[in-house]
Design a protein around this motif. Structure first.
Motif, PDB file in Angstrom:
ATOM      1  N   ASP A   1       0.861  -1.181   0.000  1.00 44.44           N
ATOM      2  CA  ASP A   1       0.000   0.000   0.000  1.00 44.44           C
ATOM      3  C   ASP A   1       0.896   1.229   0.000  1.00 44.44           C
ATOM      4  O   ASP A   1       1.880   1.277   0.751  1.00 44.44           O
ATOM      5  N   ILE A   2       0.560   2.203  -0.821  1.00 45.42           N
ATOM      6  CA  ILE A   2       1.305   3.463  -0.853  1.00 45.42           C
ATOM      7  C   ILE A   2       0.346   4.575  -0.465  1.00 45.42           C
ATOM      8  O   ILE A   2      -0.762   4.669  -1.010  1.00 45.42           O
ATOM      9  N   ARG A   3       0.774   5.389   0.488  1.00 46.72           N
ATOM     10  CA  ARG A   3      -0.075   6.464   0.998  1.00 46.72           C
ATOM     11  C   ARG A   3       0.786   7.600   1.515  1.00 46.72           C
ATOM     12  O   ARG A   3       1.997   7.433   1.729  1.00 46.72           O
ATOM     13  N   ARG A   4       0.143   8.745   1.748  1.00 47.23           N
ATOM     14  CA  ARG A   4       0.844   9.863   2.381  1.00 47.23           C
ATOM     15  C   ARG A   4       1.188   9.475   3.814  1.00 47.23           C
ATOM     16  O   ARG A   4       0.399   8.837   4.508  1.00 47.23           O
ATOM     17  N   ALA A   5       2.360   9.869   4.229  1.00 43.85           N
ATOM     18  CA  ALA A   5       2.780   9.614   5.608  1.00 43.85           C
ATOM     19  C   ALA A   5       2.014  10.511   6.562  1.00 43.85           C
ATOM     20  O   ALA A   5       1.628  11.629   6.217  1.00 43.85           O
TER      21      ALA A   5
ATOM     22  N   ASP B   1       3.898   7.925  11.537  1.00 44.94           N
ATOM     23  CA  ASP B   1       4.825   7.126  10.727  1.00 44.94           C
ATOM     24  C   ASP B   1       6.277   7.554  10.903  1.00 44.94           C
ATOM     25  O   ASP B   1       7.185   6.861  10.432  1.00 44.94           O
TER      26      ASP B   1
ATOM     27  N   GLU C   1       5.819  16.745   1.466  1.00 45.73           N
ATOM     28  CA  GLU C   1       5.019  15.704   0.829  1.00 45.73           C
ATOM     29  C   GLU C   1       5.769  14.377   0.939  1.00 45.73           C
ATOM     30  O   GLU C   1       6.595  14.033   0.100  1.00 45.73           O
TER      31      GLU C   1
ATOM     32  N   TRP D   1       5.705  10.259   1.367  1.00 46.41           N
ATOM     33  CA  TRP D   1       4.935   9.072   1.033  1.00 46.41           C
ATOM     34  C   TRP D   1       5.587   7.856   1.668  1.00 46.41           C
ATOM     35  O   TRP D   1       6.807   7.813   1.813  1.00 46.41           O
TER      36      TRP D   1
ATOM     37  N   ALA E   1       5.469   3.410   1.652  1.00 49.20           N
ATOM     38  CA  ALA E   1       4.971   2.136   1.154  1.00 49.20           C
ATOM     39  C   ALA E   1       4.919   1.217   2.365  1.00 49.20           C
ATOM     40  O   ALA E   1       5.882   1.137   3.137  1.00 49.20           O
ATOM     41  N   THR E   2       3.785   0.544   2.539  1.00 50.57           N
ATOM     42  CA  THR E   2       3.626  -0.358   3.674  1.00 50.57           C
ATOM     43  C   THR E   2       3.259  -1.757   3.186  1.00 50.57           C
ATOM     44  O   THR E   2       2.626  -1.918   2.145  1.00 50.57           O
TER      45      THR E   2
ATOM     46  N   LEU F   1       4.635   7.048  -9.015  1.00 46.75           N
ATOM     47  CA  LEU F   1       3.791   7.978  -8.268  1.00 46.75           C
ATOM     48  C   LEU F   1       4.360   9.394  -8.330  1.00 46.75           C
ATOM     49  O   LEU F   1       3.626  10.371  -8.532  1.00 46.75           O
TER      50      LEU F   1
ATOM     51  N   ASN G   1       2.539  12.684  -9.894  1.00 43.60           N
ATOM     52  CA  ASN G   1       2.313  13.886  -9.091  1.00 43.60           C
ATOM     53  C   ASN G   1       3.098  15.098  -9.580  1.00 43.60           C
ATOM     54  O   ASN G   1       2.807  16.222  -9.173  1.00 43.60           O
TER      55      ASN G   1
END
Length: 157
Positions: A7-11, A15, A56, A58, A60-61, A98, A102
């Protein structure tokens, strides 16, 4: 081998400790000959108080654990670190894609000259070498390379 359950998301602020762990382990493994300009505690502070809450960032988890991190700062891909055990599984590829999504007008980044695997990785993703320095402008005083990527595939330094 590429893994699918990433999963990739904003930190988020919570985190920061895991982001610092990934950064420290990855830097140490990838750049054993490069003098670090800051202690572990200073790196942890910087990531916790400056980077994660204000830039910004990001992550990955995998199964909820942070395995990679990336920072975008305007048009610069400023940090990209993958935990050593997760390298070569497509996570870096996904993060670079990504970043391109962006920043569709283009990206720049710096990497140390001694980090040849990183140079090959970025070149594989369409980045072109634009400049080499003697390291006089970075804190580590390590010779580095600036890479650029433009979506038209004809990078312009």
């Amino acid at each position: 081998m590429k893994i699918e359950n990433v999963d990739i998301r904003r930190a988020v602020d919570s985190d920061a400790a895991a982001v610092a762990d990934v950064w420290l382990r990855s830097y140490t493994a990838a750049l054993p000959s490069v003098r670090r300009a800051h202690t572990d505690d200073e790196v942890r502070y910087w990531l916790r108080e400056v980077v994660v809450p204000n830039q910004e960032t990001w992550v990955a988890t995998v199964d909820g654990s942070v395995v990679a991190m990336m920072v975008l700062d305007d048009e610069e891909l400023d940090q990209l670190y993958i935990d050593t055990q997760w390298r070569g599984q497509g996570i870096g590829d996904r993060l670079v894609e990504l970043a391109k999504q962006n920043r569709p007008t283009g990206l720049t980044l710096w990497t140390f000259q001694v980090n040849a695997p990183a140079g090959r990785f970025y070149e594989r993703h369409g980045f072109v070498e634009a400049e080499r320095t003697d390291g006089g402008r970075n804190e580590e005083r390590e010779p580095d390379i600036r890479y650029v990527w433009h979506p038209d595939s004809t990078a312009r330094p």
